[in-house]
Design an enzyme around this catalytic site. Structure first.
Site, PDB file in Angstrom:
ATOM      1  N   HIS A 235       0.868  -1.201   0.000  1.00 55.30           N
ATOM      2  CA  HIS A 235       0.000   0.000   0.000  1.00 55.30           C
ATOM      3  C   HIS A 235       0.892   1.234   0.000  1.00 55.30           C
ATOM      4  O   HIS A 235       1.497   1.572   1.027  1.00 55.30           O
ATOM      5  CB  HIS A 235      -0.901   0.009   1.252  1.00 55.30           C
ATOM      6  CG  HIS A 235      -1.833   1.177   1.329  1.00 55.30           C
ATOM      7  ND1 HIS A 235      -3.172   1.027   1.618  1.00 55.30           N
ATOM      8  CD2 HIS A 235      -1.655   2.510   1.164  1.00 55.30           C
ATOM      9  CE1 HIS A 235      -3.762   2.210   1.626  1.00 55.30           C
ATOM     10  NE2 HIS A 235      -2.851   3.139   1.360  1.00 55.30           N
TER      11      HIS A 235
ATOM     12  N   HIS B 228       1.403   5.430  -1.800  1.00 55.89           N
ATOM     13  CA  HIS B 228       0.993   6.539  -2.671  1.00 55.89           C
ATOM     14  C   HIS B 228       2.248   7.104  -3.323  1.00 55.89           C
ATOM     15  O   HIS B 228       3.115   7.633  -2.625  1.00 55.89           O
ATOM     16  CB  HIS B 228       0.290   7.633  -1.851  1.00 55.89           C
ATOM     17  CG  HIS B 228      -0.920   7.118  -1.147  1.00 55.89           C
ATOM     18  ND1 HIS B 228      -2.176   7.191  -1.695  1.00 55.89           N
ATOM     19  CD2 HIS B 228      -1.063   6.481   0.043  1.00 55.89           C
ATOM     20  CE1 HIS B 228      -3.051   6.630  -0.863  1.00 55.89           C
ATOM     21  NE2 HIS B 228      -2.394   6.190   0.197  1.00 55.89           N
TER      22      HIS B 228
ATOM     23  N   LYS C 110      -9.675  -0.445  -5.240  1.00 53.97           N
ATOM     24  CA  LYS C 110      -9.642   0.247  -3.954  1.00 53.97           C
ATOM     25  C   LYS C 110     -10.965   0.916  -3.675  1.00 53.97           C
ATOM     26  O   LYS C 110     -11.471   1.681  -4.501  1.00 53.97           O
ATOM     27  CB  LYS C 110      -8.525   1.302  -3.971  1.00 53.97           C
ATOM     28  CG  LYS C 110      -8.414   2.141  -2.705  1.00 53.97           C
ATOM     29  CD  LYS C 110      -7.816   1.359  -1.540  1.00 53.97           C
ATOM     30  CE  LYS C 110      -7.862   2.142  -0.232  1.00 53.97           C
ATOM     31  NZ  LYS C 110      -6.725   3.041  -0.093  1.00 53.97           N
TER      32      LYS C 110
ATOM     33  N   HIS D 117     -10.373   1.263   2.305  1.00 57.61           N
ATOM     34  CA  HIS D 117     -10.138   2.321   3.294  1.00 57.61           C
ATOM     35  C   HIS D 117     -11.314   2.252   4.255  1.00 57.61           C
ATOM     36  O   HIS D 117     -12.425   2.664   3.921  1.00 57.61           O
ATOM     37  CB  HIS D 117     -10.050   3.703   2.634  1.00 57.61           C
ATOM     38  CG  HIS D 117      -9.707   4.777   3.631  1.00 57.61           C
ATOM     39  ND1 HIS D 117      -8.492   5.401   3.674  1.00 57.61           N
ATOM     40  CD2 HIS D 117     -10.420   5.296   4.659  1.00 57.61           C
ATOM     41  CE1 HIS D 117      -8.468   6.266   4.685  1.00 57.61           C
ATOM     42  NE2 HIS D 117      -9.635   6.228   5.300  1.00 57.61           N
TER      43      HIS D 117
ATOM     44  N   HIS E  87      -4.285  -0.295   6.276  1.00 61.64           N
ATOM     45  CA  HIS E  87      -3.755   0.529   7.372  1.00 61.64           C
ATOM     46  C   HIS E  87      -4.614   0.461   8.633  1.00 61.64           C
ATOM     47  O   HIS E  87      -5.213   1.451   9.034  1.00 61.64           O
ATOM     48  CB  HIS E  87      -3.553   1.979   6.929  1.00 61.64           C
ATOM     49  CG  HIS E  87      -4.601   2.557   6.023  1.00 61.64           C
ATOM     50  ND1 HIS E  87      -5.937   2.508   6.299  1.00 61.64           N
ATOM     51  CD2 HIS E  87      -4.507   3.201   4.837  1.00 61.64           C
ATOM     52  CE1 HIS E  87      -6.615   3.099   5.331  1.00 61.64           C
ATOM     53  NE2 HIS E  87      -5.762   3.520   4.418  1.00 61.64           N
TER      54      HIS E  87
ATOM     55  N   ASP F 141       1.635   2.765   3.472  1.00 60.60           N
ATOM     56  CA  ASP F 141       0.778   3.941   3.288  1.00 60.60           C
ATOM     57  C   ASP F 141       1.625   5.211   3.215  1.00 60.60           C
ATOM     58  O   ASP F 141       1.170   6.279   3.631  1.00 60.60           O
ATOM     59  CB  ASP F 141      -0.287   4.048   4.387  1.00 60.60           C
ATOM     60  CG  ASP F 141      -1.398   5.016   4.021  1.00 60.60           C
ATOM     61  OD1 ASP F 141      -1.579   5.301   2.822  1.00 60.60           O
ATOM     62  OD2 ASP F 141      -2.084   5.496   4.946  1.00 60.60           O
TER      63      ASP F 141
HETATM   64  C1  NCD Z   1      -3.382   9.223   1.952  1.00 58.92           C
HETATM   65  C2  NCD Z   1      -2.995  10.245   0.868  1.00 58.92           C
HETATM   66  O1  NCD Z   1      -2.472  11.304   1.222  1.00 58.92           O
HETATM   67  O2  NCD Z   1      -3.187   9.940  -0.306  1.00 58.92           O
HETATM   68  N1  NCD Z   1      -3.310   9.867   3.236  1.00 58.92           N
HETATM   69  C3  NCD Z   1      -3.167   9.277   4.445  1.00 58.92           C
HETATM   70  O3  NCD Z   1      -3.218   9.967   5.452  1.00 58.92           O
HETATM   71  N2  NCD Z   1      -2.967   7.989   4.560  1.00 58.92           N
HETATM   72  C4  NCD Z   1      -4.730   8.647   1.669  1.00 58.92           C
HETATM   73  C5  NCD Z   1      -5.070   7.453   2.520  1.00 58.92           C
HETATM   74  O4  NCD Z   1      -4.470   6.387   2.401  1.00 58.92           O
HETATM   75  O5  NCD Z   1      -5.998   7.562   3.335  1.00 58.92           O
HETATM   76 ZN    ZN Z   2      -3.200   5.140   1.676  1.00 52.91          ZN
END
Ligand code: NCD
Ligand code: ZN
Length: 339
Positions: free
Chosen positions: A14, A16, A98, A135, A173, A246
């Protein structure tokens, strides 16, 4: 006590990676630590089509360089068609889809407004063996922010797992005792990812000596009892729990703001951060399963070839990396990934 830990090459289930200049800044950190990563689709606009995901995958390849495999996810909306999911899976583009409840987190505006709207997609995913990444937070304003995960499990996840008993689900998460317990008692097709921050921080971290935007992520960190429950799950050796950082980079100005973004950039020292937890829990022998076996096994992918080595050496995490404030900034960690 050994001064090195060698484990099979790990994956991040996971992450971003963003796009454009931010992708160029952060991709190499994830690629240095991990062989593969499940890349979240919450771009603007979101990654909803097979074509968008294929093009995004190419941009990630270009930014990360060789030796790293991005695994792509479909962003579910109220209008996602089951055909788009099947097609992307057949073409080897999607590994999962997702579910963002609309409004739950960063760039979730196009997310799902009512679970009823994706029932045909869930039906199809169950049929074709495509994983649903969740999520797990409700968005009703009358639900306390710290309770949103527990309420989601009760109102949405339990019924969903009952209605789609063969659907593979990853609760992403996890942050609460309720989540850890739910996953533990669910059948083998339900698993969870665990981030470094939810293993290290409780909600006091948000207010330690002042407001701490770099400890803010979603789902928000919880009370100590929940951190301890999530830790226990991570080091339990159960194949239901696996590594998902995450890592969610935001520009410093976007974090240090009157309305700061949710997300912690933990990619540069992710394994080191997990290793600290496993060592504190006297469970370093279980790090490899969590980081390198359980996720691949759940997704039905081969475990990676090759190994990585962590060396015992004190390292102070820089205050800033590529213009971003990393998790553990200015703290010292006692392991460093070699190479
Ligand atoms: C994530 C993001 O910034 O894309 N932020 C976070 O706090 N984890 C989005 C997410 O996974 O909820
Ligand atoms: Zn995330």
């Amino acid at each position: 006590m050994s001064d090195t830990i060698t484990i099979r090459r790990p994956d991040d289930w996971h992450v971003h990676l963003r796009d454009g200049p931010m992708l160029a800044r952060v991709a190499r950190h994830t690629a240095r630590q991990f062989a593969r990563a499940i890349v979240m689709p919450n771009l603007v606009p979101p990654v909803t089509t097979v074509e968008q995901a294929g093009a995004y995958r190419e941009r990630i390849h270009a930014a990360a360089g060789p030796g790293f495999a991005p695994l792509m996810t479909a962003y579910l909306t109220d209008r996602t068609s089951p055909e788009e999911l099947s097609r992307g899976q057949e073409e080897g583009v999607w590994i999962a889809a997702k579910l963002y409840p609309a409004g739950a987190t960063t760039n979730s505006e196009s997310g799902v407004t009512d679970i009823v709207n994706i029932r045909p997609c869930l039906e199809r995913m169950q049929q074709i063996g495509m994983v649903l990444c969740v999520h797990g937070e409700v968005t009703e304003p009358d639900v306390d922010v710290f309770d949103r995960e527990a309420v989601f499990i009760e109102r949405i996840l339990e019924p969903m797992v009952r209605d789609f008993p063969a659907l593979k689900v990853v609760l992403e998460h996890i942050t609460t005792r309720q989540a850890a317990d739910f996953v533990a008692s669910a059948p083998a097709n339900v698993a969870a990812t665990i981030t470094p921050q939810h293993l290290h921080l409780n909600r006091n971290a948000l207010f330690a000596g002042g407001l701490r935007p770099h400890a803010y992520c979603l789902p928000v960190v919880k009370r100590e009892e929940h951190r301890l429950a999530v830790r226990k799950a991570a080091v339990s050796g159960s194949p239901k729990y696996f590594l998902g950082t995450d890592s969610a980079p935001h520009a410093r100005e976007a974090k240090e703001s009157a309305c700061g973004c949710a997300g912690i950039f933990n990619a540069p020292f992710a394994l080191e951060s997990y290793a600290a937890v496993f060592e504190e829990e006297s469970a370093l022998d279980l790090l490899e399963g969590f980081a390198s076996h359980h996720g691949a096994d759940f997704y039905g992918l081969p475990r990676n070839e090759g190994t990585v080595t962590l060396q015992r050496t004190e390292v102070v995490v820089p205050a800033e990396i590529d213009g971003l404030v990393p998790f553990h900034a200015c703290e010292s960690l006692s392991w460093r990934l070699a190479g």
